[in-house]
Design an enzyme around this catalytic site. Structure first.
Site, PDB file in Angstrom:
ATOM      1  N   CYS A  56       3.661  -5.465 -15.661  1.00  0.00           N
ATOM      2  CA  CYS A  56       3.135  -5.209 -16.999  1.00  0.00           C
ATOM      3  C   CYS A  56       2.388  -3.891 -17.090  1.00  0.00           C
ATOM      4  CB  CYS A  56       2.224  -6.358 -17.435  1.00  0.00           C
ATOM      5  SG  CYS A  56       0.947  -6.715 -16.230  1.00  0.00           S
ATOM      6  N   GLN A  86      -1.080   9.263   2.389  1.00  0.00           N
ATOM      7  CA  GLN A  86      -2.188   8.306   2.389  1.00  0.00           C
ATOM      8  C   GLN A  86      -3.019   8.343   3.666  1.00  0.00           C
ATOM      9  OE1 GLN A  86      -3.398   6.565  -0.030  1.00  0.00           O
ATOM     10  NE2 GLN A  86      -1.811   7.093  -1.499  1.00  0.00           N
ATOM     11  N   GLY A 114       2.344  17.231  -3.534  1.00  0.00           N
ATOM     12  CA  GLY A 114       2.955  16.412  -2.488  1.00  0.00           C
ATOM     13  C   GLY A 114       4.384  16.049  -2.833  1.00  0.00           C
TER      14      GLY A 114
END
Length: 460
Positions: free
Chosen positions: A320, A177, A69
């Site tokens: 994080c 998606q 993609g």
């Protein structure tokens, strides 16, 4: 183990596995050759192209198979910009596009082109009117995803495509998606997608270029795939990708209704079960299987490890969890909390029992991470005397620690007083204002500091 990260990569569909194994025996030869084995391979490739084109809603000769993609996006953007270079070098993208689109935009800008990055609202949705205003006489291409990969928000593709068509500008839609759920509406010009997002094998992408769109791939030409994708076609993978796309489309209507009910259950119950949680993304205009929420005072990586220990595979847009220690560009563009972020994306066939079990273990996982970080709820020290302004030195600390320190002392400041947070973590620029929004405090603004920045919050 419950796999809840289908937005990253869906499990291989049984039909894809069957088609792949069958095509390994029949589709190994060169489809450009005229002997029997080559003709057999060509028939498989042509049938796969027709199947994929029917699912997309385009002509077979408009569809190219690529190696991913990302490759489809890069080829589509480069080809459209090159084909329309006489018009100009202006490119439009939304601020929440997939990173491969934004990387292509950065490269275009570095090469002397211009880029307009259209902002989104707090739900992650772009405004079609803003896209229309961004169009210029020198605009060569506009890009807009059909739905967001991190929060599931659907974009107004049809309205943007109409504005682009009126201005004579092609629109490239990243449909990675959404393609499993149905064709993309509107008069778009180019479309890209990736097979592993709908249960096909990895290493297969789709690039669709409508007839009439000026398109010229830069670099050496190749005789395969209309000159748009060099190299030998991976016919077994392509056959499996097309077969699985047809299979998931046949299941899409029933699965959409079922997964929407399950994700709505998560959206509703998570804030009831876990305090200090913000559910992000559009409440209605969203994909069926994606729900995203952010937890205050939680280290996202620690929470993902805790959930993994409970048997759940989820992902996160928290800073994080990134090797660069910067917050997700999607959450940043939306202006929502990035710390303690969890994205649940349910694959086809997810059971109600797995969702209920996830909801049962989530509160304990969040509580354990918060306790480890000594969040305000776990603090037992006596409050300090009230002061008009408090200063928090959070330099060298990563989010959510600066926000946790802020939450610990905000009640010690009199109403109207301020807290100045010194921080050098990029995520603080997003998370401190988002914390103020969630907790009803006033974010005064960011000020320069000797090291990092000072973020000023006034107690309301």
């Amino acid at each position: 183990m419950a796999y809840f990260d289908a937005a990253s990569s869906a499990p291989l569909h049984p039909v894809a596995r069957q088609a792949l194994l069958a095509a390994l025996d029949e589709g190994w030869a060169d489809p450009a050759r005229l002997y029997r084995e080559g003709r057999r391979a060509r028939l498989l490739l042509d049938a796969a192209r027709e199947t994929a084109a029917e699912a997309v809603g385009c002509r077979p000769d408009e569809l190219t198979f690529t190696t991913s993609g990302t490759q489809a996006v890069h080829t589509g953007i480069a080809g459209a910009l090159t084909g329309r270079r006489r018009t100009g070098r202006h490119l439009i993208v939304s601020a929440v596009e997939h990173s491969c689109v934004l990387h292509a935009a950065d490269a275009h800008e570095a090469g002397g082109g211009t880029v307009t990055r259209v902002p989104v609202d707090r739900t992650g949705r772009a405004d079609a009117a803003v896209y229309a205003e961004a169009l210029r006489p020198d605009t060569a291409l506009a890009c807009l995803q059909s739905a967001n990969h991190e929060v599931g928000t659907e974009q107004p593709v049809a309205e943007v495509a109409e504005a682009c068509r009126a201005a004579g500008v092609p629109l490239l839609v990243d449909a990675a998606q959404s393609l499993a759920w149905g064709p993309v509406e509107g008069n778009w010009s180019l479309l890209t997608a990736s097979a592993h997002k709908w249960g096909g094998p990895s290493g297969v992408g789709l690039l669709v270029v409508r007839k009439g769109v000026r398109f010229a791939v830069p670099g050496p030409a190749d005789e395969r795939e209309s000159g748009r994708q060099p190299g030998f076609e991976n016919i077994p993978a392509i056959v499996a990708a097309a077969a699985s796309l047809r299979a998931v489309r046949a299941e899409a209507a029933a699965e959409s209704a079922r997964l929407r009910e399950l994700t709505e259950r998560i959206r509703t119950r998570v804030p009831q079960l876990v305090p200090d949680v913000e559910v992000v993304g559009h409440p209605d205009q969203r994909l069926p299987g994606i729900v995203t929420f952010s937890c205050l005072y939680v280290d996202g990586e620690a929470l993902l490890h805790a959930l993994d220990g409970e048997g759940f595979s989820v992902s996160s847009g928290s800073s994080c969890t990134s090797s660069t220690l910067t917050p997700s560009h999607v959450l940043k563009a939306m202006g929502v909390l990035s710390e303690g972020n969890v994205r649940v994306s349910l694959p086809f066939g997810t059971s109600e029992e797995d969702v209920e079990r996830f909801l049962s273990v989530l509160p304990g996982a969040v509580a354990s991470v918060r306790e480890h970080l000594h969040t305000p709820a776990a603090r037992t020290e006596a409050a300090a005397p009230a002061e008009e302004e408090r200063v928090i030195d959070a330099l060298g600390k990563r989010c959510p620690l600066p926000v946790i320190e802020l939450a610990k002392i905000i009640d010690e400041v009199p109403v109207g007083g301020t807290v100045r947070v010194l921080a050098d973590d990029e995520a603080a620029r997003l998370d401190i204002p988002a914390w103020c929004e969630m907790r009803g405090q006033e974010y005064v603004g960011e000020e320069p500091a000797e090291v990092g920045s000072a973020y000023v919050v006034r107690r309301v």
